[in-house]
Structure formats: structure tokens, C-alpha cells
Design a protein around this motif. Sequence first.
Motif, short mmCIF file in Angstrom:
data_model
loop_
_atom_site.label_atom_id
_atom_site.label_comp_id
_atom_site.label_asym_id
_atom_site.label_seq_id
_atom_site.Cartn_x
_atom_site.Cartn_y
_atom_site.Cartn_z
N ALA A 256 -8.54 26.22 100.95
CA ALA A 256 -9.85 25.57 101.08
C ALA A 256 -10.74 25.92 99.90
CB ALA A 256 -10.50 25.98 102.40
N LEU A 257 -10.70 27.17 99.45
CA LEU A 257 -11.50 27.58 98.29
C LEU A 257 -11.02 26.88 97.02
CD1 LEU A 257 -13.72 29.35 97.12
CD2 LEU A 257 -12.05 31.20 96.90
N LEU A 258 -9.70 26.77 96.86
CA LEU A 258 -9.16 26.08 95.69
C LEU A 258 -9.54 24.60 95.71
CD1 LEU A 258 -5.62 27.74 95.55
CD2 LEU A 258 -7.51 28.09 93.94
N PHE A 259 -9.50 23.98 96.87
CA PHE A 259 -9.93 22.59 97.00
C PHE A 259 -11.40 22.44 96.59
CE2 PHE A 259 -6.74 20.98 100.43
CZ PHE A 259 -5.73 21.04 99.49
N LEU A 260 -12.19 23.44 96.95
CA LEU A 260 -13.63 23.38 96.69
C LEU A 260 -13.93 23.31 95.19
CD1 LEU A 260 -16.37 23.47 98.21
CD2 LEU A 260 -16.35 25.95 97.90
N ILE A 261 -13.08 23.90 94.36
CA ILE A 261 -13.31 23.91 92.91
C ILE A 261 -12.39 22.93 92.18
CG2 ILE A 261 -14.14 26.30 92.94
CD1 ILE A 261 -11.36 27.16 91.94
N LYS B 5 -11.59 14.41 93.26
CA LYS B 5 -12.74 14.14 94.12
C LYS B 5 -12.40 14.33 95.60
CE LYS B 5 -14.73 10.81 90.87
NZ LYS B 5 -15.11 9.38 90.65
N PHE B 6 -11.22 13.82 96.00
CA PHE B 6 -10.83 13.94 97.41
C PHE B 6 -10.68 15.39 97.81
CE2 PHE B 6 -7.06 14.56 100.20
CZ PHE B 6 -7.64 14.15 101.39
N GLU C 225 -2.93 18.85 93.03
CA GLU C 225 -4.14 18.32 92.38
C GLU C 225 -3.76 17.30 91.31
OE1 GLU C 225 -8.12 20.32 90.48
OE2 GLU C 225 -6.20 20.81 89.53
N LYS C 226 -2.73 17.59 90.54
CA LYS C 226 -2.28 16.66 89.50
C LYS C 226 -1.90 15.31 90.11
CE LYS C 226 1.08 16.19 85.74
NZ LYS C 226 2.22 16.84 85.02
N GLN C 227 -1.20 15.36 91.23
CA GLN C 227 -0.82 14.12 91.91
C GLN C 227 -2.06 13.36 92.38
OE1 GLN C 227 0.31 14.12 96.03
NE2 GLN C 227 2.25 13.08 95.56
N GLN C 228 -3.01 14.08 92.94
CA GLN C 228 -4.22 13.44 93.43
C GLN C 228 -5.04 12.83 92.29
OE1 GLN C 228 -5.18 12.95 96.72
NE2 GLN C 228 -3.09 13.65 97.06
N LEU C 229 -5.09 13.51 91.16
CA LEU C 229 -5.81 12.98 90.00
C LEU C 229 -5.16 11.68 89.52
CD1 LEU C 229 -6.56 16.28 88.04
CD2 LEU C 229 -8.25 14.77 89.14
N GLN C 230 -3.85 11.62 89.53
CA GLN C 230 -3.15 10.40 89.13
C GLN C 230 -3.45 9.26 90.09
OE1 GLN C 230 0.93 11.70 89.00
NE2 GLN C 230 0.75 12.60 86.95
N VAL C 231 -3.46 9.56 91.39
CA VAL C 231 -3.77 8.54 92.40
C VAL C 231 -5.19 8.03 92.21
CG1 VAL C 231 -4.12 8.14 94.87
CG2 VAL C 231 -2.12 9.42 94.08
N GLU C 232 -6.13 8.93 91.98
CA GLU C 232 -7.53 8.53 91.80
C GLU C 232 -7.70 7.71 90.53
OE1 GLU C 232 -9.98 12.01 92.01
OE2 GLU C 232 -9.51 12.39 94.13
N ALA C 233 -6.98 8.08 89.47
CA ALA C 233 -7.05 7.30 88.22
C ALA C 233 -6.51 5.89 88.42
CB ALA C 233 -6.27 8.03 87.12
N GLN C 234 -5.42 5.79 89.16
CA GLN C 234 -4.85 4.47 89.44
C GLN C 234 -5.81 3.63 90.28
OE1 GLN C 234 -1.10 5.35 91.28
NE2 GLN C 234 -0.14 6.04 89.38
N ASN C 235 -6.44 4.25 91.25
CA ASN C 235 -7.38 3.52 92.09
C ASN C 235 -8.59 3.04 91.30
OD1 ASN C 235 -5.79 3.92 94.35
ND2 ASN C 235 -6.90 5.75 95.04
#
Length: 433
Positions: free
Chosen positions: A302-307, A311-312, A418-428
Amino acid sequence: MDRIMRFLEKYLLPFANKLGSQRHLLAVRNGLISTLPLTIVGSFFVIFLNLPFEGYEQWIEPYRATLDIPFRFTVGIMALYAAFGVGSFLAQSYKVDQLSAGMLSVLAFIISTVVPVQVKEPVEGVIDAGRWISIGSLSSTSLFGAIVTALIAVEIYRFMIQKNITIKLPDSVPPAVAKSFSALLPTLVIMLLCWGVRYGLHFDINSVITYIVSPLKSLLVGNSLIGGLLTIFMIQLFWSFGIHGEAILGPIIRPMWDSAILENMEAFSSNGNAHDLPNIFTEQFFQWFVQIGGSGSTLALALLFLISRAKFLKQLGKLTIVPGIFNINEPIVFGAPIVMNPFLIIPFILCPMILSVITYFATISGLVPMMMAKLPFTVLGPIGSLISTNWSIAACILTIVNFVISLLIYYPFFKMFEKQQLQVEAQNEQRAG
């Protein structure tokens, strides 16, 4: 990894679901959970009797016997309350009268377990004549006997009620009176059966059951590192599929956990030394040293997600950090999700096992004491470990160290996720643009 997940989903989940819905196991779990207020309040009196202030022990000595009474009549007779709770919940599942079932469960337990002792020589100021019973026979040492006798008593009561082997009164009789009379014959049968077995056959059901389960109890909640790791592994594995690990294993492990912490509390009440207690792997061991932030030690995540730069994940961190501090982690387990997530399942299972090993060696080496109290699970981790080990600063520090270690374990897996999520957000964003 996907092949393993499919295999476990096909063969493990059906078994887990059946185990989690079996009425007798549910009654055991819920009946023991219902005793939590008593054990927690009783724990506070143990803590109150051992505050770490200079001169406190001498000051409280004249009042110790009186202040010890709440502990003796909560934790000290826990098996009695457990018998009522287990019997009541099993009766609820059968839709028969819970109060009668609970009382018959207590009756069966007492007759089967407690043997009155005839006084041959008067004890001055205690007893002159008559018979007495040891309060120790109602403690954690009889917990397994209480569970089994409660289940047997309710099964007899349920069978006789459903087969109409009861005394029927007219409908004009008040319901409370009618229920009491309907329990007369079951009461007679249960009492005669338990009395005949204990005093006629001289068969001590509690001793036999305790003997049978003692090897498993010693493995899972005693001082065996292998048993401790097996327990935490199974809890995490079930959680990985979205199934509450403690709830599924609860009917099996909770009686052992409760018995273990009660034994520790009683031993500490006698010797006052938290380093010299019977059991290392209690529920509180995992609660305060291992499951920091909830199952899987997810406060670190949760702390790692916080920083996070994603965005998600950052938003999820904001939503889950406060519940995580108070050891509530369902939002992050199902929100990330960790369930069925190949990036996060590995540290979710691995982290608690590594922390268990670290804490085990810290305990056997004497760096930190064992658990001697039972606190609400929502207490802050370092505070929980501090109080539950008789105010050990070393235990408090170990909880903090373990949290840092959990951060290090989660970090590389978090970065991949996080890398996967950043790629998904960039695609969106590209699609939206």
C-alpha cells in the motif's frame, strides 16, 4: 505459473469451498470467535497485572489475587464458554433452539470432563468439607473436549427434536415453557450417556481427544518452524484465489490457535516470564510480526502504491493505506487485485514466510519474547507486538524491521506491476487522444 494456477483452481478450490461450508466446522469456528470479547478483556487484566513500572509489582502485590479474578473467570474457564458457543451455532444451522442446545453442550462438557474431588482433610480458609472442582479443568487444556462434547450433545438433541422424541405440550402453553419441556428427554439422554461414559466406563474423552490432536497442534502452533511455515503458506495460498485464508482454515487451526495463546497466558500468569512460554506460533505471532497490514504483509505494498507513478496505483494507495495501518487489507487484495495476479502473488506468499523465519529465530534466540496476550487485530502493529510480549521494546523494533524487509521484498514485483500499469495508462491516453 498459469498452469499451476489452473491446477490449483481445479482441484484445491472445490475442496476449500466444501471445507468452508461444512456445518460442524463452521460451528467450531464461529463458536470460538464468539469468545473473543472474553479472551481480549481477560488479556487486558494480565497486562494490567504486569505493567513495566518500577515498584509497580510490589505496590500491586496485596491486590494481585483480587485483580486476577477477571482473568480466571474469562480465560481461565474458556472451554466452558466455547462449549456453549459451538453448541449454539451448530443448533442455529439445524434451526433448533439455540439456548437449549448451548446449555446441553455445557452439561455434556462438564459431566464428561470435570471430576469433583472429595475433601478428606480441611484446608483452613478454603474448604472444611464437601467436594470441589478444579477451575483448571475448564481452561484451555479442555478446549478440544469441549468442542467434541458440544457437537455430540447437539447432534443428539437435534435428532430427538426432529424425530419428535420429546414431551409435547398444548399450543396454549407459553413458548419458553414448551421449549423447556421439549428438551427434557434429550437432557436425560445426554446426561446419562456422558455420565455413563465418564464414570461407568471411566473413559476420559477430553484426554483422548487432546492426545489425538496433540501431534498436529505441536506441529502447527507449537514451536515447529516447518509447521508455522505450512500454516502461513496455506493461508496465503487460499487468499491468492480470493478465498479468506483464515476463514477456510479457521475450523482446523483456530481451536489450536486459541488453545495455544490461552496456554501462554496461563503460563505467563504463573511465571511472569514471556520468554518461557509453551508456544511460539500463536495467531498473535503472525498478527504482529508477520501479517503487517493484513494477510500477505500488504501494508508495504500500500505504501509503494502511494508513491507510484501510475495514476491507478497511486489512487489505490491513497484508498488502502489507512485501512492497512489498522490491518484491514481486503481493499488492496481485491482492488489491485492481488488475487490471481502473477506479479503480486509471489511476494504475497513469499513475504510472510520470510518474516516468519526471521521472527522464529529472533524468538528462539531470546531477542524477543513470546506472545502472552490477545489484543484486537486492528491495533497498530508495533503497539500490538509491544503489549502482547509484555512490553518488549525489542518486539516493537522487530515489527518495524519486518515492515522494512517486506518493503524490500515487494519492491521489485511492484516495479514490474507498475511498469505494466504505466503501459496500460499510456495506451488508454493514446486512444482517448
